[in-house]
Write a protein that holds these residues in place. Sequence first.
Motif: not given
Length: 423
Positions: A8-11, A17-18, A53-54, A58-59
């Motif tokens: 979860a932390v990595q997500d 970042r994205d 929006a971004a 990305r869902g």
Amino acid sequence: MNDRRSDAVQDRSGLRRDVRTAVQALIDPESVLARRATSEAAIRRELSSLVEAAARERGAILPATELASLQAYVIDDVLGYGPIQPLLDDPTIQEVMVNAPTEVFVERDGHLTQSPVRFDDEAHIMAVVERILRRLGRRVDESSPAVDARIPELGFRVHVIIPPLSLKGPTITIRKFPRALGMSDLLSLGALTRGCADFLAAAVAARANILVSGGTGSGKTTLLNALSEYIGDDERIVTIEDTAELRLRKRHVVSLQARPANVEGRGAYTIRDLVVNALRMRPDRLIVGEVRREEALDMLQAMNTGHDGSLTTVHANDPADVVSRLETMVLQAGVNYPMRAIRQQIASALHLVVHVARSADGRRSVESVAEFGALDPQDDLPVRELFRRDGEGGLRFVAAPAFLPRLQRDLRPKLDAALARLQ
């Protein structure tokens, strides 16, 4: 359970970042910064909408608190200094240190702690570095991998060092300039006693040459600022620094700052160059923020040739260590003086050495006030302590100074009165 938490932390880190990268690709950072002065509220609303929006693209349907946190993160990255902006805004933090993308430390109340703040990667750190240096007209790259600069409007001093010198990646150290403390503030903090403060104040007024010694972050510049209060308002002060940190509350101050070489290796103006120039500017007082190299020779010569009342600082472990530090600096000037001559210059130039230190609990205080005696038959320069911290932490008056006859007689009454109260 731990694996799911780590995922979860990595997500969240990946989404952050994205989204940051996506928003940066949609805007022109320079034009945004140019509009900031007149339209900051509108810019923040626009950036918040772009972030939302971004994230949706990305869902990611985020709770309100997480969305607000992500928006603040991206806005800080566009308008401020990225992930460390909240640390810079925190008035309880004195220093911010970025060692690596996942290693950010802060100093708070004299103690170092690791912050949960993270950068996305080394490129993210470099983007912040470039933003800091661009506004200062400075640069850092492989040919010039270290830079020391000052951000005056924010009250920060920043040091950057990058690979190949820094093995973990780009490293940033930002020191906030503390609120300028006066002598009354230092007294209330217990940095020194009333008797010592009165003595030092009288010594400054009597135009004694004073050197403040201590380690990094021990409060040398803070004490120098406080001592400057006792310089007469009718005196012309010239200050010289590598990175301007002194904030003198006087009306007649000329501030000079050294300049590094440009990309062609030309145009450098060193502290030594500035000392030589300052002597032609009719200074009543010469204050050098810190002597580090060969400028020590010019500073000592100035003190010995009529520029009384000069103040400076030096890195040293104690008053006795000041002698060897100054000797080394003088020899760096390329002179071929015998050691005895150098020590005689030191003894005649300096009236007082005030040593400050930072204790284990983060408190900064005056540990010793000393003077140099006459050279002994072995050419050693003895140190006579006038004030000394005792075993209980008190700053005690232990000896009367011998330098008074070297001062102008008409400037000594306040100093004589301060000594009379101590004895």
